[in-house]
Design a protein around this motif. Sequence first.
Motif, mmCIF file in Angstrom:
data_model
loop_
_atom_site.group_PDB
_atom_site.id
_atom_site.type_symbol
_atom_site.label_atom_id
_atom_site.label_comp_id
_atom_site.label_asym_id
_atom_site.label_seq_id
_atom_site.Cartn_x
_atom_site.Cartn_y
_atom_site.Cartn_z
ATOM 1 N N GLU A 174 5.223 6.581 14.087
ATOM 2 C CA GLU A 174 5.386 7.894 13.470
ATOM 3 C C GLU A 174 6.498 7.902 12.429
ATOM 4 N N ALA A 175 7.438 6.968 12.529
ATOM 5 C CA ALA A 175 8.562 6.922 11.600
ATOM 6 C C ALA A 175 8.324 5.961 10.442
ATOM 7 N N ARG A 176 7.132 5.383 10.366
ATOM 8 C CA ARG A 176 6.893 4.365 9.357
ATOM 9 C C ARG A 176 6.692 4.977 7.983
ATOM 10 N N LEU A 177 6.828 4.127 6.990
ATOM 11 C CA LEU A 177 6.588 4.504 5.610
ATOM 12 C C LEU A 177 5.087 4.610 5.398
ATOM 13 N N GLY A 178 4.593 5.778 5.030
ATOM 14 C CA GLY A 178 3.159 6.022 4.940
ATOM 15 C C GLY A 178 2.478 5.288 3.801
ATOM 16 N N ALA A 179 1.194 4.965 4.007
ATOM 17 C CA ALA A 179 0.415 4.225 3.013
ATOM 18 C C ALA A 179 -0.466 5.176 2.212
ATOM 19 N N ARG A 180 -0.887 4.706 1.033
ATOM 20 C CA ARG A 180 -1.856 5.422 0.216
ATOM 21 C C ARG A 180 -3.263 5.025 0.662
ATOM 22 N N ALA A 181 -4.079 5.995 0.981
ATOM 23 C CA ALA A 181 -5.419 5.715 1.500
ATOM 24 C C ALA A 181 -6.272 4.947 0.497
ATOM 25 N N ASP A 182 -6.053 5.164 -0.803
ATOM 26 C CA ASP A 182 -6.897 4.519 -1.809
ATOM 27 C C ASP A 182 -6.559 3.044 -2.024
ATOM 28 N N LEU A 183 -5.500 2.563 -1.356
ATOM 29 C CA LEU A 183 -5.114 1.174 -1.519
ATOM 30 C C LEU A 183 -5.435 0.318 -0.299
ATOM 31 N N ALA A 184 -6.054 0.897 0.698
ATOM 32 C CA ALA A 184 -6.343 0.153 1.921
ATOM 33 C C ALA A 184 -7.341 -0.985 1.661
ATOM 34 N N ALA A 185 -8.430 -0.691 0.985
ATOM 35 C CA ALA A 185 -9.445 -1.715 0.694
ATOM 36 C C ALA A 185 -10.255 -1.265 -0.517
ATOM 37 N N PRO A 186 -9.664 -1.265 -1.707
ATOM 38 C CA PRO A 186 -10.378 -0.783 -2.901
ATOM 39 C C PRO A 186 -11.516 -1.717 -3.301
ATOM 40 N N GLN A 212 0.823 -1.206 0.000
ATOM 41 C CA GLN A 212 0.000 0.000 0.000
ATOM 42 C C GLN A 212 0.863 1.265 0.000
ATOM 43 N N ARG A 213 2.163 1.063 -0.081
ATOM 44 C CA ARG A 213 3.110 2.176 0.013
ATOM 45 C C ARG A 213 3.961 2.283 -1.243
ATOM 46 N N ARG A 214 4.804 3.305 -1.280
ATOM 47 C CA ARG A 214 5.765 3.430 -2.370
ATOM 48 C C ARG A 214 6.592 2.158 -2.459
ATOM 49 N N ASP A 215 6.980 1.798 -3.657
ATOM 50 C CA ASP A 215 7.772 0.592 -3.863
ATOM 51 C C ASP A 215 9.013 0.626 -2.980
ATOM 52 N N TYR A 216 9.115 -0.354 -2.106
ATOM 53 C CA TYR A 216 10.202 -0.363 -1.131
ATOM 54 C C TYR A 216 11.569 -0.477 -1.792
ATOM 55 N N ARG A 218 -1.736 0.216 -14.658
ATOM 56 C CA ARG A 218 -0.428 0.849 -14.496
ATOM 57 C C ARG A 218 -0.560 2.218 -13.835
ATOM 58 N N ALA A 219 -1.590 2.960 -14.220
ATOM 59 C CA ALA A 219 -1.781 4.295 -13.645
ATOM 60 C C ALA A 219 -2.165 4.200 -12.171
ATOM 61 N N ARG A 220 -3.037 3.271 -11.844
ATOM 62 C CA ARG A 220 -3.521 3.182 -10.461
ATOM 63 C C ARG A 220 -2.423 2.732 -9.503
ATOM 64 N N PHE A 221 -1.580 1.818 -9.952
ATOM 65 C CA PHE A 221 -0.582 1.249 -9.046
ATOM 66 C C PHE A 221 0.842 1.716 -9.343
ATOM 67 N N ALA A 222 0.943 2.818 -10.054
ATOM 68 C CA ALA A 222 2.269 3.374 -10.355
ATOM 69 C C ALA A 222 3.032 3.666 -9.062
ATOM 70 N N GLY A 223 4.294 3.261 -9.031
ATOM 71 C CA GLY A 223 5.136 3.539 -7.874
ATOM 72 C C GLY A 223 4.919 2.620 -6.691
ATOM 73 N N THR A 224 4.092 1.563 -6.850
ATOM 74 C CA THR A 224 3.840 0.610 -5.762
ATOM 75 C C THR A 224 4.315 -0.781 -6.187
ATOM 76 N N PRO A 225 4.517 -1.682 -5.230
ATOM 77 C CA PRO A 225 4.908 -3.054 -5.586
ATOM 78 C C PRO A 225 3.864 -3.800 -6.410
ATOM 79 N N VAL A 226 2.604 -3.404 -6.325
ATOM 80 C CA VAL A 226 1.539 -4.111 -7.039
ATOM 81 C C VAL A 226 1.783 -4.106 -8.543
ATOM 82 N N LYS A 227 2.330 -3.017 -9.041
ATOM 83 C CA LYS A 227 2.531 -2.879 -10.484
ATOM 84 C C LYS A 227 3.421 -3.978 -11.042
ATOM 85 N N ARG A 228 4.299 -4.523 -10.212
ATOM 86 C CA ARG A 228 5.261 -5.522 -10.688
ATOM 87 C C ARG A 228 4.597 -6.833 -11.106
#
Length: 360
Positions: free
Chosen positions: A238-250, A81-85, A264-274
Motif C-alpha cells: 500500500e505504501a509503494r510508488l504507484g505504476a502507470r497502467a498504460d506501461l504495464a504491457a504496451p 512503469q512509475r514516475r522517474d525515481y 517523449r510524450a508517451r514516456f514523459a516523467g518516467t525512466p524510459v525517456k532517458r
Amino acid sequence: MRVTTPDAAPALRERLPAWLAAGHHGGMEWMVERADQRADPSILWPGVRSIVMLGMNYGPEVDPLSLLALKDRGAIAAYAQRRDYHDVVKGKLKELGGYLSAKGDVRVKVFVDTAPVMEKPLAAASGLGWQGKHTVLVSREHGNWLLLGAIYTSADLVPDLPEADRCGSCRRCLDICPTAAFPAPYQLDARRCISYLTIEHEGPIAPEFREAIGNRVFGCDDCLAVCPWNKFAVAASEARLGARADLAAPPLAELARLDDAAFRARFAGTPVKRTGRDRFLRNVLIAIGNSGDPALAREAERCLSDPSPLVRGMAVWASSRLTDAAAMRGLFNSHAIGETDAEVGAEWRAALDHAGNTTA
C-alpha cells in the motif's frame, strides 16, 4: 530509512577496482571516471560523518514474469512503469535533509543515482537489507523492490546495524538469468545483463543476446521477481510508488510507430525517456523479431527506412525473423540499395545469409 558511516563498506576499495579491471562495467565509463569517490565516500566529500540511506518500495502490481508470455506486447521493468525515481526519491531526501539542517550547524548533500555513490553496499551496511547473489539489495520487508537514495551529512548520527546475508543456499536469481550474466554468486557482468543491454548500451545489441531478450523492451526483472523474499513485500504494497497502467504491457505495434516527439510524450516523467527514442525502438524491434507474429512484420518493414541506423539495423533483423527468404530479398531490393551505414549493411548480409540457409 537507516544510518551508516562513510567507512562501513571497506571491501569496496578492493572489489570495485577488480570489477572494473575485469571489464564487467561494459560501456559505463562513468563508473571508471570517479571510481575512487565511489569506493570511499570521504573522498567524494571529506566533510561526511554519517550517511542516511532511504529506500522506497516500488513492488509491482503483477508478477513481472507473467509479462514475458505476452509476445505481442513489451515488457517494461517494474521500476520504469512509475514516475522517474530520481525525482521522487530526491524529493523525499531533500525533505529529510532540510530537517537535519534545521537541527543546527549541519551540512547535507543529497544523492540519487547520478553521483558516484555505491548505494547498494551502503544500504546493506545501514541495515536496509543485504546484497543478494544477484547483487541487488534484498529486504525482509520489501523483497527486491527498493529504490535507493543517500544523504551525506556532517552530523554525527548513531549508525544502525548491518543486515545479515539471508540468501542461504538459494540460487534462483542466478539460474533464471536468460543471458548468464552472473559469472559467480555476488558478481554481475553487465555486458551480458539485459537491463544493461536495453538501457545503458548505446549501439546494436549483439546477435547472441537478441533471442534471450524476448519481449523485454526496457530492463529485466527476472532475477528480482524469482526471489522468495518477495513474499514479504505484500505487507508494504500500500505504501509503494504507484505504476502507470498504460506501461504495464504496451502493444509492440504501437511502440514501433513512435517518432521522437511521440516517444517523449508517451514516456514523459518516467525512466524510459532517458534512453532516447532510437535505443528504445532498437529494443522494440528485437521484441518484434522474437514475437513469432507475422502480423508485426509490417511494423518491422516500416522501420527499414527509419532515419536512425540503429533502428534500421534492428528492423532488418526483426524482418528476417518474420518473413521468408523471397520476401527478404524483396525487402533488400527495396531498402538496402544505397545503405551507407556499415553496421546496417552487416545486418543485411547476415539476414540474407540466414534466408539462404533457411531456404536450403
